[in-house]
Design a protein around this motif. Structure first.
Motif, short mmCIF file in Angstrom:
data_model
loop_
_atom_site.label_atom_id
_atom_site.label_comp_id
_atom_site.label_asym_id
_atom_site.label_seq_id
_atom_site.Cartn_x
_atom_site.Cartn_y
_atom_site.Cartn_z
N GLU A 129 -36.83 -38.30 -14.03
CA GLU A 129 -35.74 -38.68 -13.73
C GLU A 129 -35.61 -39.79 -12.85
O GLU A 129 -34.55 -40.41 -12.92
N LYS A 130 -37.30 -39.56 -12.44
CA LYS A 130 -37.18 -40.68 -11.09
C LYS A 130 -37.60 -42.62 -11.81
O LYS A 130 -37.05 -43.00 -11.38
N TYR A 131 -38.03 -42.26 -12.86
CA TYR A 131 -38.02 -43.69 -13.33
C TYR A 131 -37.02 -43.87 -14.98
O TYR A 131 -37.80 -45.23 -15.27
N PHE A 134 -32.34 -46.93 -8.85
CA PHE A 134 -33.17 -46.88 -8.97
C PHE A 134 -34.03 -48.18 -7.74
O PHE A 134 -35.38 -47.85 -7.51
N MET A 135 -33.32 -49.04 -7.54
CA MET A 135 -33.87 -49.98 -6.82
C MET A 135 -33.96 -50.05 -5.50
O MET A 135 -35.12 -50.80 -4.64
N GLU A 136 -33.50 -48.84 -4.93
CA GLU A 136 -33.43 -48.88 -3.38
C GLU A 136 -33.93 -47.54 -2.90
O GLU A 136 -34.27 -47.68 -2.12
N GLU A 137 -34.66 -46.99 -4.20
CA GLU A 137 -35.50 -45.60 -4.20
C GLU A 137 -36.28 -45.41 -2.64
O GLU A 137 -37.06 -47.59 -3.28
N GLU A 138 -36.63 -44.97 -2.27
CA GLU A 138 -38.08 -45.66 -1.18
C GLU A 138 -39.00 -45.08 -1.91
O GLU A 138 -39.59 -43.50 -2.73
N GLU A 139 -40.81 -45.36 -1.61
CA GLU A 139 -41.54 -44.79 -2.58
C GLU A 139 -42.71 -43.62 -1.64
O GLU A 139 -42.27 -44.09 -0.54
N ASP A 140 -43.18 -42.62 -2.23
CA ASP A 140 -43.63 -41.91 -1.16
C ASP A 140 -44.62 -42.68 -0.68
O ASP A 140 -45.64 -43.13 -1.21
N ASP A 141 -45.43 -42.49 0.55
CA ASP A 141 -46.62 -43.36 0.89
C ASP A 141 -47.29 -41.69 0.21
O ASP A 141 -47.64 -40.98 0.46
#
Length: 111
Positions: free
Chosen positions: A49-51, A104-111
């Protein structure tokens, strides 16, 4: 071909983690000689669902579920479209797809 259509695109050879060869693709934006497209695949076990986003389509007269691979979105030259294939229809509202793409474009990636 208009924004919101499904077209068959020859993506050719790409790197290992990209979709390649021929795929049905959702036309997101028309920018003259290019389209911003989102490749689609069949619903599979690796749906994330994330991608990915599940949509309803009609291709060759058959209603089916397609998975938009948001992480494979790209601009392509319009000449990559296989004109021998019909244009597919998307039953999922454009506004819903557009909203999900922007999320999707605004989602933050986990560090």
């Amino acid at each position: 071909i208009s924004v919101g259509d499904m077209v068959y695109v020859q993506l050719e050879l790409n790197y290992p983690n990209e979709l390649w060869y021929g795929h049905w693709c959702y036309v997101m934006k028309d920018v003259g000689s290019k389209f911003l497209i989102i490749p689609s695949t069949l619903l599979h076990d690796t749906f994330n669902e994330k991608y990915d986003m599940l949509i309803d389509t009609v291709i060759n007269g058959q209603v089916s579920k397609s998975v938009l691979s948001l992480s494979d979105m790209r601009f392509i030259d319009k000449q990559r479209i296989d004109q021998r294939r019909p244009i597919g229809k998307v039953l999922t509202p454009k506004s819903r797809i557009r909203k999900r793409v922007f999320e999707f474009m605004e989602e933050e990636e986990d560090d």
